[in-house]
Scaffold this active site. Sequence first.
Site, PDB file in Angstrom:
ATOM      1  N   GLU A  87     -41.171 -39.683 138.308  1.00 10.53           N
ATOM      2  CA  GLU A  87     -40.424 -40.216 137.322  1.00 10.53           C
ATOM      3  C   GLU A  87     -40.721 -41.598 136.694  1.00 10.53           C
ATOM      4  O   GLU A  87     -39.755 -42.617 137.077  1.00 10.53           O
ATOM      5  CB  GLU A  87     -38.878 -40.164 137.497  1.00 10.53           C
ATOM      6  N   GLU A  92     -37.386 -31.385 140.730  1.00  6.82           N
ATOM      7  CA  GLU A  92     -35.929 -31.882 140.918  1.00  6.82           C
ATOM      8  C   GLU A  92     -34.957 -30.992 140.014  1.00  6.82           C
ATOM      9  O   GLU A  92     -35.378 -31.269 138.936  1.00  6.82           O
ATOM     10  CB  GLU A  92     -35.908 -33.097 140.889  1.00  6.82           C
TER      11      GLU A  92
HETATM   12  C1  FCB Z   1     -33.867 -38.407 139.662  1.00  7.19           C
HETATM   13  C2  FCB Z   1     -34.410 -39.243 140.897  1.00  7.19           C
HETATM   14  C3  FCB Z   1     -33.946 -38.764 142.263  1.00  7.19           C
HETATM   15  C4  FCB Z   1     -32.391 -38.647 142.271  1.00  7.19           C
HETATM   16  C5  FCB Z   1     -32.057 -37.674 141.000  1.00  7.19           C
HETATM   17  C6  FCB Z   1     -30.544 -37.324 141.057  1.00  7.19           C
HETATM   18  O1  FCB Z   1     -33.977 -39.138 138.830  1.00  7.19           O
HETATM   19  O2  FCB Z   1     -35.893 -38.765 140.898  1.00  7.19           O
HETATM   20  O3  FCB Z   1     -34.285 -39.574 143.321  1.00  7.19           O
HETATM   21  O4  FCB Z   1     -31.919 -39.758 142.249  1.00  7.19           O
HETATM   22  O5  FCB Z   1     -32.574 -38.447 139.741  1.00  7.19           O
END
Ligand code: FCB
Length: 467
Positions: A173, A369
């Site tokens: 990210e 994620e």
């Molecule tokens: C993302 C991050 C991760 C975590 C989630 C909830 O943006 O990559 O580390 O904090 O959000």
Amino acid sequence: MQIPGNPSTLPTFPEGFLWGAATAAYQVEGAFEADGRGPSIWDTFSHTPGKVVQGHTGDVACDHYHRWREDLALMRELGLTAYRFSIAWPRIIPGGTGTVNRAGLDWYSRFVDALLEAGIEPVATLYHWDLPQALSERGGWLSRDVTSWFAEYAAATVGALGDRVARWTTLNEPWCSALLGYGQGVHAPGHRDPVEALIAAHHLMLAHGTAVPVIREHCPGAQVSITLNPTQVWGPPNPSEADLDAVRRIDNIHNGLFFSPIFHGTYPEGLLADTAHLTDHSWIHDGDLHAMSAPLDFLGINNYFPTRVRAAMPDEPGPEMALPGCERVIEVPPQPPLTDMGWEVSPVGHRDILVRAARESGLPIYVTENGSAWPGDYVDAEGRVRDPERTAYLLGHLHAAREAIDAGADIRGYFAWSLLDNFEWAWGYTKRFGIVHVDYDTQVRTVKDSGRTYAQVIAAHRASASE
Ligand code: FCB
């Protein structure tokens, strides 16, 4: 879209689909001074009063650095076939450049061996936000030199682990590193400058592109990727011209800013014009976009929620901390249901952004994620953590991923965020995303109901795959 409550209604996924969970070094490892680790910008930031809720830090976190065997046993219990983790740059090169810390590499080396022995594929991220503090003092992501610093770190790390780890992700990210870290000041290093945000984004992509051939050189046959966090952007119903323009600008700064340079070798249409009142963009050099668009093997997508915006009314003030080029864009409150983060739950948005990411990149996609925080997780008298909302979110988003596959996206894996409750950045330990509960006083781990459901989904999939 229907949100199912039970895993038996889940559709099937393609053969070889990876079933994973994810964490990041600073959020789980703790042991912040162990074995020669140097300080990172997140150590500095979290130790600065007022930056993190209740003054929480990652000093101890889940103590995963010492309890990794137990955590690996949990992964086995859940039936995971892959685990996504990040490597802490300050453990490998504590001063950012120069001396490599053997003890740091050895820790990851042992961990990787144990994952492989357990039949769990390691998926390693080189940078999940913990820049060595020494490099921040030399300009951090604002310095063009960061490209060679990152390449040096990538060479040391992939050189040591690339004989066993095949799947590599350069950055997690970069949007957050740049826009939240340098633009809005809510992440380390806590700067608040829209131009710095753009410069940092540029250097992040340049460092990414420069590291791609370095990874390939040290790991022949590597599968190389980046993880982005695009968001589906929605305007109001019956949008005005101004609303449509607001959607375009937000889409550019959230999604196009990374999709276009990395996959098309150009900045998205309009973004440079929209930010020309802030900067002359002289930090973009000839050849940069070519380097940034180095071919990749897959794309990681982190996605949690969609974004709703509209144009500011003529007499209405814009947001106090506007994203670059979005000075007249108002974020509209999300629509319920909302998670504990205040994030809108939208499997439809998830599906649509996956389809878009697949189309824009032309690459296989891994959901690296996805998950949700909810208030009130606790271990009850029977030793259970009942978290029906997290379970519904998980199943709803798995359905959405399947729909994205049906719509043509080549999705090859899903990583639940997160394996463990952990240090949620500026929110400290107050937000719990884990499918495994962590009691921070005792470090006792308890698989939540959502984790049990995920284990059932994985088991059912593995059983049908072996039929
Ligand atoms: C993302 C991050 C991760 C975590 C989630 C909830 O943006 O990559 O580390 O904090 O959000």
